[in-house]
Design a protein around this motif. Structure first.
Motif, PDB file in Angstrom:
ATOM      1  N   ILE A  65      19.106   2.621 -45.138  1.00  0.00           N
ATOM      2  CA  ILE A  65      19.879   2.957 -43.946  1.00  0.00           C
ATOM      3  C   ILE A  65      19.110   3.939 -43.083  1.00  0.00           C
ATOM      4  CG2 ILE A  65      21.993   4.013 -43.093  1.00  0.00           C
ATOM      5  CD1 ILE A  65      23.212   3.355 -45.870  1.00  0.00           C
ATOM      6  N   GLY A  66      18.480   4.896 -43.728  1.00  0.00           N
ATOM      7  CA  GLY A  66      17.745   5.911 -42.990  1.00  0.00           C
ATOM      8  C   GLY A  66      17.762   7.225 -43.735  1.00  0.00           C
ATOM      9  N   ALA A  67      17.154   8.221 -43.118  1.00  0.00           N
ATOM     10  CA  ALA A  67      17.087   9.540 -43.730  1.00  0.00           C
ATOM     11  C   ALA A  67      18.106  10.455 -43.072  1.00  0.00           C
ATOM     12  CB  ALA A  67      15.689  10.124 -43.556  1.00  0.00           C
ATOM     13  N   PHE A  68      18.731  11.261 -43.865  1.00  0.00           N
ATOM     14  CA  PHE A  68      19.723  12.199 -43.363  1.00  0.00           C
ATOM     15  C   PHE A  68      19.305  13.594 -43.790  1.00  0.00           C
ATOM     16  CE2 PHE A  68      21.515   8.075 -43.805  1.00  0.00           C
ATOM     17  CZ  PHE A  68      22.319   7.921 -42.685  1.00  0.00           C
ATOM     18  N   GLY A  69      19.014  14.429 -42.825  1.00  0.00           N
ATOM     19  CA  GLY A  69      18.398  15.692 -43.208  1.00  0.00           C
ATOM     20  C   GLY A  69      18.878  16.905 -42.457  1.00  0.00           C
ATOM     21  N   SER A  70      20.069  16.847 -41.865  1.00  0.00           N
ATOM     22  CA  SER A  70      20.425  18.034 -41.083  1.00  0.00           C
ATOM     23  C   SER A  70      20.601  19.228 -42.014  1.00  0.00           C
ATOM     24  CB  SER A  70      21.670  17.798 -40.244  1.00  0.00           C
ATOM     25  OG  SER A  70      22.716  17.386 -41.026  1.00  0.00           O
ATOM     26  N   LEU A  71      20.371  20.389 -41.434  1.00  0.00           N
ATOM     27  CA  LEU A  71      20.321  21.603 -42.250  1.00  0.00           C
ATOM     28  C   LEU A  71      21.658  21.927 -42.893  1.00  0.00           C
ATOM     29  CD1 LEU A  71      18.094  23.790 -39.954  1.00  0.00           C
ATOM     30  CD2 LEU A  71      17.524  22.904 -42.220  1.00  0.00           C
ATOM     31  N   ASN A  72      22.726  21.490 -42.268  1.00  0.00           N
ATOM     32  CA  ASN A  72      24.044  21.880 -42.789  1.00  0.00           C
ATOM     33  C   ASN A  72      24.722  20.770 -43.579  1.00  0.00           C
ATOM     34  OD1 ASN A  72      24.670  20.099 -40.838  1.00  0.00           O
ATOM     35  ND2 ASN A  72      25.898  21.505 -39.596  1.00  0.00           N
ATOM     36  N   ARG A  73      23.952  19.783 -43.998  1.00  0.00           N
ATOM     37  CA  ARG A  73      24.608  18.650 -44.640  1.00  0.00           C
ATOM     38  C   ARG A  73      25.201  18.985 -46.007  1.00  0.00           C
ATOM     39  NH1 ARG A  73      21.406  16.040 -48.323  1.00  0.00           N
ATOM     40  NH2 ARG A  73      22.896  14.328 -48.366  1.00  0.00           N
ATOM     41  N   LEU A  74      24.778  20.074 -46.593  1.00  0.00           N
ATOM     42  CA  LEU A  74      25.349  20.467 -47.889  1.00  0.00           C
ATOM     43  C   LEU A  74      26.131  21.779 -47.782  1.00  0.00           C
ATOM     44  CD1 LEU A  74      22.254  19.798 -50.181  1.00  0.00           C
ATOM     45  CD2 LEU A  74      24.016  18.203 -49.448  1.00  0.00           C
ATOM     46  N   ALA A  75      26.561  22.111 -46.573  1.00  0.00           N
ATOM     47  CA  ALA A  75      27.021  23.485 -46.342  1.00  0.00           C
ATOM     48  C   ALA A  75      28.520  23.701 -46.475  1.00  0.00           C
ATOM     49  CB  ALA A  75      26.559  23.943 -44.963  1.00  0.00           C
ATOM     50  N   LYS A  76      29.292  22.645 -46.689  1.00  0.00           N
ATOM     51  CA  LYS A  76      30.723  22.886 -46.860  1.00  0.00           C
ATOM     52  C   LYS A  76      30.947  23.724 -48.121  1.00  0.00           C
ATOM     53  CE  LYS A  76      31.884  18.233 -45.409  1.00  0.00           C
ATOM     54  NZ  LYS A  76      32.484  16.987 -45.941  1.00  0.00           N
ATOM     55  N   ASP A  77      32.003  24.508 -48.107  1.00  0.00           N
ATOM     56  CA  ASP A  77      32.251  25.415 -49.237  1.00  0.00           C
ATOM     57  C   ASP A  77      32.371  24.669 -50.563  1.00  0.00           C
ATOM     58  OD1 ASP A  77      32.106  27.617 -47.713  1.00  0.00           O
ATOM     59  OD2 ASP A  77      34.266  27.847 -47.420  1.00  0.00           O
TER      60      ASP A  77
ATOM     61  N   LEU B  53      13.936   9.886 -28.705  1.00  0.00           N
ATOM     62  CA  LEU B  53      13.463   9.789 -30.091  1.00  0.00           C
ATOM     63  C   LEU B  53      14.462   9.005 -30.915  1.00  0.00           C
ATOM     64  CD1 LEU B  53      12.187  13.229 -31.398  1.00  0.00           C
ATOM     65  CD2 LEU B  53      10.964  11.071 -31.361  1.00  0.00           C
ATOM     66  N   GLU B  54      13.958   8.174 -31.761  1.00  0.00           N
ATOM     67  CA  GLU B  54      14.866   7.472 -32.657  1.00  0.00           C
ATOM     68  C   GLU B  54      14.216   7.298 -34.016  1.00  0.00           C
ATOM     69  OE1 GLU B  54      17.452   4.532 -31.101  1.00  0.00           O
ATOM     70  OE2 GLU B  54      17.002   3.180 -32.788  1.00  0.00           O
ATOM     71  N   GLN B  55      15.011   7.472 -35.034  1.00  0.00           N
ATOM     72  CA  GLN B  55      14.459   7.398 -36.375  1.00  0.00           C
ATOM     73  C   GLN B  55      14.124   5.969 -36.748  1.00  0.00           C
ATOM     74  OE1 GLN B  55      16.077   7.826 -40.724  1.00  0.00           O
ATOM     75  NE2 GLN B  55      16.344   9.803 -39.722  1.00  0.00           N
ATOM     76  N   ILE B  56      13.001   5.798 -37.387  1.00  0.00           N
ATOM     77  CA  ILE B  56      12.599   4.486 -37.885  1.00  0.00           C
ATOM     78  C   ILE B  56      13.055   4.313 -39.320  1.00  0.00           C
ATOM     79  CG2 ILE B  56      10.647   3.005 -38.425  1.00  0.00           C
ATOM     80  CD1 ILE B  56       9.043   4.689 -36.372  1.00  0.00           C
ATOM     81  N   GLY B  57      12.920   5.351 -40.109  1.00  0.00           N
ATOM     82  CA  GLY B  57      13.300   5.263 -41.507  1.00  0.00           C
ATOM     83  C   GLY B  57      12.436   6.175 -42.347  1.00  0.00           C
ATOM     84  N   ALA B  58      12.673   6.142 -43.640  1.00  0.00           N
ATOM     85  CA  ALA B  58      11.924   6.975 -44.571  1.00  0.00           C
ATOM     86  C   ALA B  58      10.879   6.122 -45.268  1.00  0.00           C
ATOM     87  CB  ALA B  58      12.862   7.598 -45.594  1.00  0.00           C
ATOM     88  N   PHE B  59       9.723   6.682 -45.450  1.00  0.00           N
ATOM     89  CA  PHE B  59       8.635   5.985 -46.120  1.00  0.00           C
ATOM     90  C   PHE B  59       8.195   6.840 -47.287  1.00  0.00           C
ATOM     91  CE2 PHE B  59       8.916   4.703 -41.811  1.00  0.00           C
ATOM     92  CZ  PHE B  59       8.713   3.334 -41.831  1.00  0.00           C
ATOM     93  N   GLY B  60       8.368   6.327 -48.477  1.00  0.00           N
ATOM     94  CA  GLY B  60       8.152   7.193 -49.620  1.00  0.00           C
ATOM     95  C   GLY B  60       7.454   6.576 -50.800  1.00  0.00           C
ATOM     96  N   SER B  61       6.700   5.508 -50.599  1.00  0.00           N
ATOM     97  CA  SER B  61       6.105   4.917 -51.795  1.00  0.00           C
ATOM     98  C   SER B  61       5.108   5.883 -52.414  1.00  0.00           C
ATOM     99  CB  SER B  61       5.474   3.570 -51.508  1.00  0.00           C
ATOM    100  OG  SER B  61       4.547   3.675 -50.490  1.00  0.00           O
ATOM    101  N   LEU B  62       4.936   5.740 -53.708  1.00  0.00           N
ATOM    102  CA  LEU B  62       4.149   6.710 -54.457  1.00  0.00           C
ATOM    103  C   LEU B  62       2.685   6.712 -54.052  1.00  0.00           C
ATOM    104  CD1 LEU B  62       5.732   6.217 -57.969  1.00  0.00           C
ATOM    105  CD2 LEU B  62       5.868   8.239 -56.515  1.00  0.00           C
ATOM    106  N   ASN B  63       2.216   5.581 -53.573  1.00  0.00           N
ATOM    107  CA  ASN B  63       0.787   5.508 -53.262  1.00  0.00           C
ATOM    108  C   ASN B  63       0.495   5.638 -51.774  1.00  0.00           C
ATOM    109  OD1 ASN B  63       1.729   3.167 -52.261  1.00  0.00           O
ATOM    110  ND2 ASN B  63       0.484   1.812 -53.548  1.00  0.00           N
TER     111      ASN B  63
END
Lengths: 249, 249
Positions: free
Chosen positions: A83-95, B80-90
């Motif tokens: 789906i994509g990456a989700f990385g906002s700084l507050n994504r784990l910030a709820k109490d 700007l728009e996200q393309i996705g995450a790229f994380g293969s080990l190599n």
DNA sequence: CCAAAAGTGTTGATGCTACACCCATGA
DNA sequence: TCATGGGTGTAGCATCAACACTTTTGG
């Protein structure tokens, strides 16, 4: 291989979360887990979340998603798409999220970026594993999902949009159905997910014209009305022919 | 704020990489950087890569992408728009990549997951910053991109597919053009990116019908032929009306 | 025999594709 | 005056949307 993982083998910055869609013939379902019970803790927090986990440092992203789903469904080799990456700084910030992180995470304060995946499963094949972890897994009606933990509502919204677009453009609806199915199940599946009311005759004509369906000689059984003919999906290379020129929509 | 970042403020597991598309009226361009020169090193490695960087631990993903692009173009607030995450080990495992990582990364062996973004810019507005870093930045013709470092060819392939899909479905082509432009620039833009040969009259009819273009009273100047009328893009809410029922394509 | 869903064609409207010539300008 | 791209309309074809009744089975 799972057993000889160690805590220090964990990548504390990156997790995966999975949106698993299922269809029971009537409504779209999403697999959710009760996070507290997940590690057999119980502090009264019954928050629901998407299944997910931190990745291991030597694990591919998609492998991590597969691992999480294998633990849940006992089935390997699911259809998975990022789906994509989700990385906002507050994504784990709820109490409540922080309380939970403190309980179960080796580095609770770590800033975690999560990679979302979605899966399409035939809800009947993959009866949820009865043991351990999986005991606390539920199929929630998509329209009745409440507030989830972390940023999981956000991930879920992104996932449903992807699913709808895919349904428009690619033959994926079949993945939510059993091997043999009556056409009306496919029809209600489309209507449910797209929340539309497609014309039934036009739908059937067009879906048949795609060539992805083959009629069989089997019929529904045990229904209190005329049994419908069962069809099956035909695997064939789908040419995403970009000859649909340009068109805004 | 950049200046008071410290090395230990870096998230060594996550980076962003940016695919910046531009259009010069004839062909699609991609912004590439020569990675070695980037830190004023020179070991004879002239490998080209997408602009990118590790993120800071207190930095949102999209902010990190913006920062990288700000450094390059001097311009903030790019599309700007996200393309996705790229994380293969190599993904960082080529020999030349490892040499470079050893030279410039505090933790060269770290397993890095990168989040790809793409940007669309009007190539004339954003003349690349003449100083420092940016001196080693080039606009490469999309069709002439060779082997890039890391997994950046993969990221680029994913980006172009996204761009093509967006061009089909949303009014984004304008972002690659200056404020005032003749319709034929838009026409060649579509043909170039979709590598197609759309019928010119049909294209013009349809693009005008979308209502996103407004004719102006200005005309091209300095061209050795009849000057074309200039148009401008009209900002209006684009309703991604999902009333295009289902249809595989 | 009743309830429930299965199955089945046509028509009118819309949108799409294919196609070629004259015009305006700058050099 | 020549070269270059600008600007313009139509007709045939294909696709889409709208629409309702009869049939089959189980209970």
């Amino acid at each position: 291989m799972e057993s000889n993982r160690k805590t220090n083998n964990i990548n504390h910055s990156v997790s995966v979360d999975c949106v698993v869609f299922g269809f029971d013939g009537f409504s779209l379902k999403v697999l959710l887990v009760q996070r507290d019970l997940r590690d057999n803790l119980d502090n009264g927090d019954d928050t629901l979340v998407l299944p997910g986990d931190l990745i291991y440092i030597d694990e591919d992203l998609e492998d991590a998603a597969s691992r999480v789903l294998l633990d849940l469904t006992g089935i390997d080799n699911l259809f998975l798409e990022q789906i994509g990456a989700f990385g906002s700084l507050n994504r784990l910030a709820k109490d409540r999220d922080k309380v939970w992180l403190d309980l179960v995470r080796p580095i609770p304060e770590s800033r975690v970026i999560t990679i979302g995946y979605f899966a399409l499963v035939n809800i009947k094949n993959y009866t949820i594993r009865p043991a351990g972890f999986a005991k606390h897994v539920i199929w929630e009606d998509f329209n009745e999902v409440g507030e989830l933990g972390f940023d999981h509502n956000h991930i879920l919204r992104t996932a449903i949009i992807k699913l709808r677009n895919k349904l428009y453009h690619e033959p994926v609806g079949f993945k939510l159905l059993p091997k043999y199915f009556p056409l009306n199940h496919l029809y209600t599946l489309y209507n449910t997910i797209l929340n539309s009311k497609l014309d039934r005759r036009n739908f059937l004509r067009r879906i048949l014209k795609t060539g992805f369906l083959k009629e069989t000689d089997n019929f529904q059984e045990g229904v209190p009305h005329k049994p419908a003919r069962l069809y099956k999906f035909i695997e064939k290379e789908f040419e995403n022919d970009n000859n649909h020129k340009f068109k805004f929509y």
